[in-house]
Design an enzyme around this catalytic site. Structure first.
Site, PDB file in Angstrom:
ATOM      1  N   ARG A 156      81.889 113.868 -37.587  1.00 24.30           N
ATOM      2  CA  ARG A 156      81.232 115.129 -37.932  1.00 24.30           C
ATOM      3  C   ARG A 156      79.724 115.046 -37.650  1.00 24.30           C
ATOM      4  O   ARG A 156      79.139 115.938 -37.030  1.00 24.30           O
ATOM      5  CB  ARG A 156      81.503 115.382 -39.416  1.00 24.30           C
ATOM      6  CG  ARG A 156      81.303 116.786 -39.851  1.00 24.30           C
ATOM      7  CD  ARG A 156      81.895 116.942 -41.241  1.00 24.30           C
ATOM      8  NE  ARG A 156      81.205 117.997 -41.949  1.00 24.30           N
ATOM      9  CZ  ARG A 156      80.866 117.930 -43.220  1.00 24.30           C
ATOM     10  NH1 ARG A 156      81.146 116.870 -43.944  1.00 24.30           N
ATOM     11  NH2 ARG A 156      80.267 118.951 -43.776  1.00 24.30           N
ATOM     12  N   ASP A 198      78.499 128.849 -48.282  1.00 24.02           N
ATOM     13  CA  ASP A 198      78.235 130.291 -48.441  1.00 24.02           C
ATOM     14  C   ASP A 198      77.375 130.566 -49.677  1.00 24.02           C
ATOM     15  O   ASP A 198      77.608 131.545 -50.404  1.00 24.02           O
ATOM     16  CB  ASP A 198      79.569 131.065 -48.533  1.00 24.02           C
ATOM     17  CG  ASP A 198      80.436 130.872 -47.300  1.00 24.02           C
ATOM     18  OD1 ASP A 198      79.876 130.779 -46.200  1.00 24.02           O
ATOM     19  OD2 ASP A 198      81.665 130.802 -47.430  1.00 24.02           O
ATOM     20  N   GLY A 201      83.712 135.617 -30.612  1.00 24.89           N
ATOM     21  CA  GLY A 201      82.299 135.908 -30.397  1.00 24.89           C
ATOM     22  C   GLY A 201      81.946 137.384 -30.341  1.00 24.89           C
ATOM     23  O   GLY A 201      80.970 137.764 -29.688  1.00 24.89           O
ATOM     24  N   MET A 232      82.911 128.080 -37.695  1.00 18.95           N
ATOM     25  CA  MET A 232      83.859 127.766 -38.763  1.00 18.95           C
ATOM     26  C   MET A 232      83.773 126.321 -39.268  1.00 18.95           C
ATOM     27  O   MET A 232      84.744 125.791 -39.805  1.00 18.95           O
ATOM     28  CB  MET A 232      85.299 128.077 -38.285  1.00 18.95           C
ATOM     29  CG  MET A 232      85.504 129.528 -37.901  1.00 18.95           C
ATOM     30  SD  MET A 232      84.977 130.701 -39.175  1.00 18.95           S
ATOM     31  CE  MET A 232      86.362 130.573 -40.304  1.00 18.95           C
ATOM     32  N   ARG A 233      82.606 125.711 -39.125  1.00 15.88           N
ATOM     33  CA  ARG A 233      82.428 124.352 -39.666  1.00 15.88           C
ATOM     34  C   ARG A 233      81.393 124.365 -40.768  1.00 15.88           C
ATOM     35  O   ARG A 233      80.404 125.085 -40.688  1.00 15.88           O
ATOM     36  CB  ARG A 233      81.933 123.389 -38.589  1.00 15.88           C
ATOM     37  CG  ARG A 233      82.951 123.146 -37.581  1.00 15.88           C
ATOM     38  CD  ARG A 233      82.639 122.013 -36.654  1.00 15.88           C
ATOM     39  NE  ARG A 233      83.831 121.872 -35.884  1.00 15.88           N
ATOM     40  CZ  ARG A 233      84.899 121.189 -36.274  1.00 15.88           C
ATOM     41  NH1 ARG A 233      84.883 120.510 -37.398  1.00 15.88           N
ATOM     42  NH2 ARG A 233      85.974 121.150 -35.537  1.00 15.88           N
ATOM     43  N   ALA A 293      80.687 146.420 -39.527  1.00 15.89           N
ATOM     44  CA  ALA A 293      79.475 146.409 -40.371  1.00 15.89           C
ATOM     45  C   ALA A 293      78.615 145.186 -40.044  1.00 15.89           C
ATOM     46  O   ALA A 293      77.383 145.275 -39.987  1.00 15.89           O
ATOM     47  CB  ALA A 293      79.879 146.410 -41.840  1.00 15.89           C
ATOM     48  N   GLU A 294      79.253 144.036 -39.796  1.00 11.95           N
ATOM     49  CA  GLU A 294      78.500 142.821 -39.436  1.00 11.95           C
ATOM     50  C   GLU A 294      77.676 143.050 -38.171  1.00 11.95           C
ATOM     51  O   GLU A 294      76.529 142.601 -38.068  1.00 11.95           O
ATOM     52  CB  GLU A 294      79.462 141.654 -39.181  1.00 11.95           C
ATOM     53  CG  GLU A 294      80.213 141.163 -40.404  1.00 11.95           C
ATOM     54  CD  GLU A 294      81.127 140.001 -40.059  1.00 11.95           C
ATOM     55  OE1 GLU A 294      80.706 139.083 -39.342  1.00 11.95           O
ATOM     56  OE2 GLU A 294      82.299 140.009 -40.503  1.00 11.95           O
ATOM     57  N   LEU A 330      78.370 122.607 -42.327  1.00 13.30           N
ATOM     58  CA  LEU A 330      77.364 121.698 -41.777  1.00 13.30           C
ATOM     59  C   LEU A 330      76.959 120.655 -42.815  1.00 13.30           C
ATOM     60  O   LEU A 330      76.936 120.929 -44.017  1.00 13.30           O
ATOM     61  CB  LEU A 330      76.157 122.514 -41.322  1.00 13.30           C
ATOM     62  CG  LEU A 330      76.499 123.481 -40.184  1.00 13.30           C
ATOM     63  CD1 LEU A 330      75.460 124.590 -40.063  1.00 13.30           C
ATOM     64  CD2 LEU A 330      76.652 122.742 -38.861  1.00 13.30           C
ATOM     65  N   HIS A 339      78.558 136.113 -43.640  1.00 11.23           N
ATOM     66  CA  HIS A 339      79.856 135.849 -44.262  1.00 11.23           C
ATOM     67  C   HIS A 339      80.527 137.202 -44.537  1.00 11.23           C
ATOM     68  O   HIS A 339      79.881 138.112 -45.058  1.00 11.23           O
ATOM     69  CB  HIS A 339      79.673 135.066 -45.569  1.00 11.23           C
ATOM     70  CG  HIS A 339      80.973 134.768 -46.231  1.00 11.23           C
ATOM     71  ND1 HIS A 339      81.818 133.758 -45.794  1.00 11.23           N
ATOM     72  CD2 HIS A 339      81.607 135.361 -47.269  1.00 11.23           C
ATOM     73  CE1 HIS A 339      82.900 133.744 -46.551  1.00 11.23           C
ATOM     74  NE2 HIS A 339      82.799 134.707 -47.452  1.00 11.23           N
TER      75      HIS A 339
HETATM   76  C1  GRF Z   1      83.295 137.211 -38.474  1.00 11.93           C
HETATM   77  O1  GRF Z   1      83.914 138.104 -39.363  1.00 11.93           O
HETATM   78  C2  GRF Z   1      82.446 136.222 -39.214  1.00 11.93           C
HETATM   79  O2  GRF Z   1      81.742 136.762 -40.285  1.00 11.93           O
HETATM   80  C3  GRF Z   1      83.521 135.287 -39.708  1.00 11.93           C
HETATM   81  O3  GRF Z   1      84.365 135.110 -38.599  1.00 11.93           O
HETATM   82  C4  GRF Z   1      84.322 136.297 -37.812  1.00 11.93           C
HETATM   83  C5  GRF Z   1      83.925 135.908 -36.420  1.00 11.93           C
HETATM   84  O4  GRF Z   1      84.258 136.881 -35.488  1.00 11.93           O
HETATM   85  N1  GRF Z   1      83.007 134.077 -40.253  1.00 11.93           N
HETATM   86  P1  GRF Z   1      83.756 136.804 -33.977  1.00 11.93           P
HETATM   87  O5  GRF Z   1      84.073 135.419 -33.439  1.00 11.93           O
HETATM   88  O6  GRF Z   1      82.275 137.088 -33.985  1.00 11.93           O
HETATM   89  O7  GRF Z   1      84.531 137.868 -33.278  1.00 11.93           O
END
Ligand code: GRF
Length: 211
Positions: A84, A164, A27, A109-110, A192-193, A112, A128
């Site tokens: 699911r 994606d 997170g 990571m699922r 960067a995210e 939907l 992503h």
């Molecule tokens: C991030 O790089 C996200 O884009 C990818 O998984 C990572 C999650 O990281 N799908 P975190 O749980 O926010 O640390």
């Protein structure tokens, strides 16, 4: 195709959009978003944090700020094909009872189902860790390194019924260095995210995105 995209209402600092953040792991993206929201008034605030595992470490980022936060595991007692959607029903119940207006996937990571996507399409956002449409799927950093490209990055997009594949809202580029491994590259892209995602959510929630 499928359901149309319906964007969220244009919110304001006085009446911010109610966001739910869905995570699966540590997170760090959630933490960055919560920091962004606490700096100054924003057009969005997080009212709910959900994880798909009860032991997801990132849940504490929500709990420590007094946000309703919990893990919802895949329910037992259903055939695999039904578990699911039963899981998504439990998530949907939480979203409805919290008054969520926008669902933010942050390391969720699922994949939907079309049922869930149809309920939120246009109000369901993902980040992503690659420059989509290149390197979709669960191992973008590994594939970036094996392909030998020198620039990667991250992409914020609306979620559709594919993987994606929804409309791209914004991207940010990140260099790949010759001595990178998956872990070093992931950490650089995450930085960067953590900048891009909160900023684009602010734009989306203030009515600054059109399709
Ligand atoms: C991030 O790089 C996200 O884009 C990818 O998984 C990572 C999650 O990281 N799908 P975190 O749980 O926010 O640390």
């Amino acid at each position: 195709m499928g359901a149309p995209f319906v964007l969220p209402r244009a919110a304001s600092l006085e009446d911010p959009l109610r966001i739910a953040v869905l995570i699966s792991g540590g997170g760090s993206g959630l933490d960055a978003l919560l920091r962004f929201q606490s700096e100054v008034p924003r057009c969005h605030r997080t009212v709910l944090v959900l994880a798909d595992r009860e032991d997801a470490a990132g849940i504490h980022h929500g709990l420590s700020r007094g946000i309703h936060s919990k893990g919802i595991s895949i329910p037992d007692g259903f055939p695999k094909s039904e578990s699911r959607i039963e899981h998504e029903r439990l998530i949907q119940d939480e979203l409805e009872s919290s008054g969520t207006e926008l669902v933010v996937l942050s390391g969720y990571m699922r994949i939907l189902t079309p049922w869930f996507v149809g309920k939120w399409k246009g109000r369901l956002v993902n980040i992503h860790p690659s420059l989509l449409p290149d390197f979709p799927g669960p191992h973008p950093h590994r594939e970036v390194l094996s392909d030998g490209v020198s620039i990667t990055g991250c992409t914020v997009h609306l979620v559709d019924e594919g993987v994606d594949s929804g409309p791209i809202l914004a991207q940010s580029t990140v260099p790949v260095f010759p001595d990178d491994d998956e872990s070093s590259l992931q950490e650089r892209v995450k930085k960067a995210e953590h900048v891009l995602y909160p900023e684009i959510l602010e734009l989306l929630c203030s009515g600054g995105v059109s399709l």
